[in-house]
Design a protein around this motif. Sequence first.
Motif, short mmCIF file in Angstrom:
data_model
loop_
_atom_site.label_atom_id
_atom_site.label_comp_id
_atom_site.label_asym_id
_atom_site.label_seq_id
_atom_site.Cartn_x
_atom_site.Cartn_y
_atom_site.Cartn_z
N LEU A 33 0.83 -1.20 0.00
CA LEU A 33 0.00 0.00 0.00
C LEU A 33 0.87 1.26 0.00
CD1 LEU A 33 -2.96 0.76 0.14
CD2 LEU A 33 -2.83 0.57 2.61
N LEU A 34 1.92 1.25 0.80
CA LEU A 34 2.81 2.41 0.86
C LEU A 34 3.58 2.57 -0.45
CD1 LEU A 34 4.03 2.12 4.55
CD2 LEU A 34 2.25 3.62 3.60
N GLN A 35 3.85 1.49 -1.15
CA GLN A 35 4.49 1.59 -2.46
C GLN A 35 3.57 2.28 -3.47
OE1 GLN A 35 5.64 -2.39 -3.50
NE2 GLN A 35 7.68 -2.17 -2.58
N LEU A 36 2.28 2.04 -3.33
CA LEU A 36 1.33 2.70 -4.23
C LEU A 36 1.34 4.21 -4.06
CD1 LEU A 36 -1.79 0.33 -4.07
CD2 LEU A 36 -0.01 0.43 -5.83
N THR A 70 4.07 4.49 8.67
CA THR A 70 3.00 5.01 7.83
C THR A 70 2.82 6.50 8.01
OG1 THR A 70 1.92 2.86 7.94
CG2 THR A 70 0.57 4.70 7.21
N VAL A 71 2.94 6.99 9.25
CA VAL A 71 2.79 8.43 9.48
C VAL A 71 3.82 9.21 8.66
CG1 VAL A 71 2.96 10.27 11.21
CG2 VAL A 71 1.72 8.18 11.75
N SER A 72 5.05 8.74 8.65
CA SER A 72 6.10 9.40 7.87
C SER A 72 5.75 9.42 6.38
CB SER A 72 7.43 8.68 8.09
OG SER A 72 8.43 9.25 7.27
N SER A 90 -5.47 11.38 4.60
CA SER A 90 -4.21 11.21 5.34
C SER A 90 -4.33 11.78 6.75
CB SER A 90 -3.06 11.91 4.63
OG SER A 90 -2.79 11.31 3.40
N ILE A 91 -4.91 12.95 6.84
CA ILE A 91 -5.08 13.59 8.15
C ILE A 91 -6.02 12.76 9.02
CG2 ILE A 91 -6.03 15.63 9.31
CD1 ILE A 91 -4.92 17.24 6.85
N GLY A 92 -7.06 12.20 8.43
CA GLY A 92 -7.98 11.34 9.19
C GLY A 92 -7.28 10.12 9.76
N ALA A 93 -6.44 9.49 8.94
CA ALA A 93 -5.69 8.31 9.41
C ALA A 93 -4.74 8.69 10.53
CB ALA A 93 -4.93 7.68 8.26
N ILE A 105 4.36 7.40 21.49
CA ILE A 105 4.31 8.77 20.98
C ILE A 105 5.40 9.04 19.95
CG2 ILE A 105 5.72 9.78 22.82
CD1 ILE A 105 2.57 11.43 21.43
N GLU A 106 6.52 8.34 20.04
CA GLU A 106 7.61 8.53 19.08
C GLU A 106 7.17 8.17 17.65
OE1 GLU A 106 10.50 10.01 19.81
OE2 GLU A 106 9.63 10.26 21.81
N HIS A 107 6.28 7.20 17.52
CA HIS A 107 5.81 6.80 16.19
C HIS A 107 4.98 7.89 15.52
CE1 HIS A 107 7.19 2.69 16.43
NE2 HIS A 107 6.56 2.53 17.57
N LEU A 108 4.48 8.81 16.30
CA LEU A 108 3.60 9.84 15.76
C LEU A 108 4.34 11.06 15.22
CD1 LEU A 108 0.77 9.63 18.42
CD2 LEU A 108 0.81 8.61 16.15
#
Length: 144
Positions: A33-36, A70-72, A90-93, A105-108
């Motif tokens: 999905l991220l490759q797309l 994914t956030v990045s 994107s903002i919703g996710a 929190i670091e993942h965000l």
Amino acid sequence: ESKCYACMAIGSLASTDEAVGTQFVSMGLIPSLLQLLSVEDEQLNLCAVYLVDKLSLHEDTHPRLHVYRTVSHLINHEYATELPHIRTYSIGAIRRLCENTCTDIEHLMVKETTEFMASSCDFGDIERCRQIVSGICHLSLRHE
């Protein structure tokens, strides 16, 4: 075109049945999905971000979304001006990922995420503004 239809179908199923989304994520859907998102096709980007948004509805998918940063990917994506819904999805996710108090929190990526949301504000798009305010509120509650 078939990839778009697949994203839309999986997203629709995932939004109504948590087990479906979790199963697709456990089968390794997120890296594909991220490759797309890196393909220069705005319609395909819209469908991919739509699916990320629908997968983020269920907290069981959040750990995998974070493993693949994914956030990045969402905040560093080159957004099309012709399809503003890409940015709104994107903002919703991201907002949903911020709501989950089990998330590290670091993942965000608090600073980068806040800057992305603030730069995305469009007062003509009430839904996007609502998502931004909610996301920033959740981030501020979590980041002390």
